[in-house]
Motif scaffolding. Sequence first.
Motif, PDB file in Angstrom:
ATOM      1  N   CYS A 234       1.085  -1.326   0.210  1.00 39.06           N
ATOM      2  CA  CYS A 234       0.019  -0.008   0.119  1.00 39.06           C
ATOM      3  C   CYS A 234       1.027   1.261   0.065  1.00 39.06           C
ATOM      4  N   CYS A 236      -0.349   4.423   0.995  1.00 41.43           N
ATOM      5  CA  CYS A 236      -0.799   5.380   1.772  1.00 41.43           C
ATOM      6  C   CYS A 236       0.151   6.075   2.663  1.00 41.43           C
ATOM      7  N   CYS A 267      -7.422   3.951   5.774  1.00 45.30           N
ATOM      8  CA  CYS A 267      -7.035   3.466   4.347  1.00 45.30           C
ATOM      9  C   CYS A 267      -7.810   2.088   4.113  1.00 45.30           C
ATOM     10  N   PHE A 269      -7.403   0.118   2.054  1.00 46.87           N
ATOM     11  CA  PHE A 269      -6.464  -0.929   1.454  1.00 46.87           C
ATOM     12  C   PHE A 269      -5.544  -1.667   2.345  1.00 46.87           C
ATOM     13  N   CYS A 270      -5.305  -0.858   3.401  1.00 47.51           N
ATOM     14  CA  CYS A 270      -4.401  -1.571   4.442  1.00 47.51           C
ATOM     15  C   CYS A 270      -4.808  -1.323   5.914  1.00 47.51           C
TER      16      CYS A 270
HETATM   17 ZN    ZN Z   1      -2.855   1.943   3.076  1.00 48.37          ZN
END
Ligand code: ZN
Length: 290
Positions: A234, A236, A267, A269-270
């Motif tokens: 990720c 971010c 986030c 995604f993570c």
């Molecule tokens: Zn992330």
Amino acid sequence: MDEIIRAVTEDGFAKITVITGRDIVERARQIHDLSPVATAALGRTLMAASILGDMLKEDDATVTVRLNGGGPIGSVISVSDSKGNVRGYVQNPHVDLPLKANGKLDVGSAVGTGGQFTVSRDLGLKEPYIGSTELVSGEIAEDFAKYYVESEQVGAACGLGVLVDTDRSVACAGGFLVQLLPGAPDTLIALIESNISSMGQVTDILSSGGDIVNAVLNGLNPTVLKRTKVEYRCYCSRERVVRAIDSIGHEALEDILKSGENTEVVCHFCNTKYHFPPSEIEEILAKHLP
Ligand code: ZN
């Protein structure tokens, strides 16, 4: 460690990209607390995105694969960088469905077929390149192959598999995309088709310690051209989140500030959580250009 392997047949008429993605899919499962069928659906999509990402030529480019089939899992989204490192999420990570009659996870019913398989390539230009095809089965490999054949106008076949263990962890995961080059002889096409139908599932090959390149291209004397390590990654950061907060606009920022509460941004995604006290929102607002 996961990797992407690219190989070509001796006659040069077929090339293959193979991914082994056990660690990527297991990482996704742990981050999102995925159910077994969600692990298989997101896992297959992550590997499809990784295969497409590995083909990108521009260093800062990304490719996003999005499935909107109308099934109970909701949207499935995977993003790859140009090195095949991926991240992703699904809308309903805990979706649970009965197994199919053959004992396999019912990815097709989870994803659904009432929508599109969409790929967008962001090459750093103003607008991304977006292409999409109707979902065929929601099982993802077939949908990916159809998308690839239609968008690239080449013959192609794909296999993607995730084997979930009894403790819900990922036992193995992998996939391939084989592409035919213009002028590929019918005998070569027939041989690859026969190899694919007789070799069994991708996960059968992986769990028995087999080799996907040689299984798909059996009898065609393939040469491995490149191996690339890939992982769940990720991108971010606090700085990126500040930009995202800034983008909601002056009025929305003032509303947050008025509420006097701490702002939490998670986030997708993570699952990293970013916290912003009112003083920091005030700072963002002060720098915000009306
Ligand atoms: Zn992330």
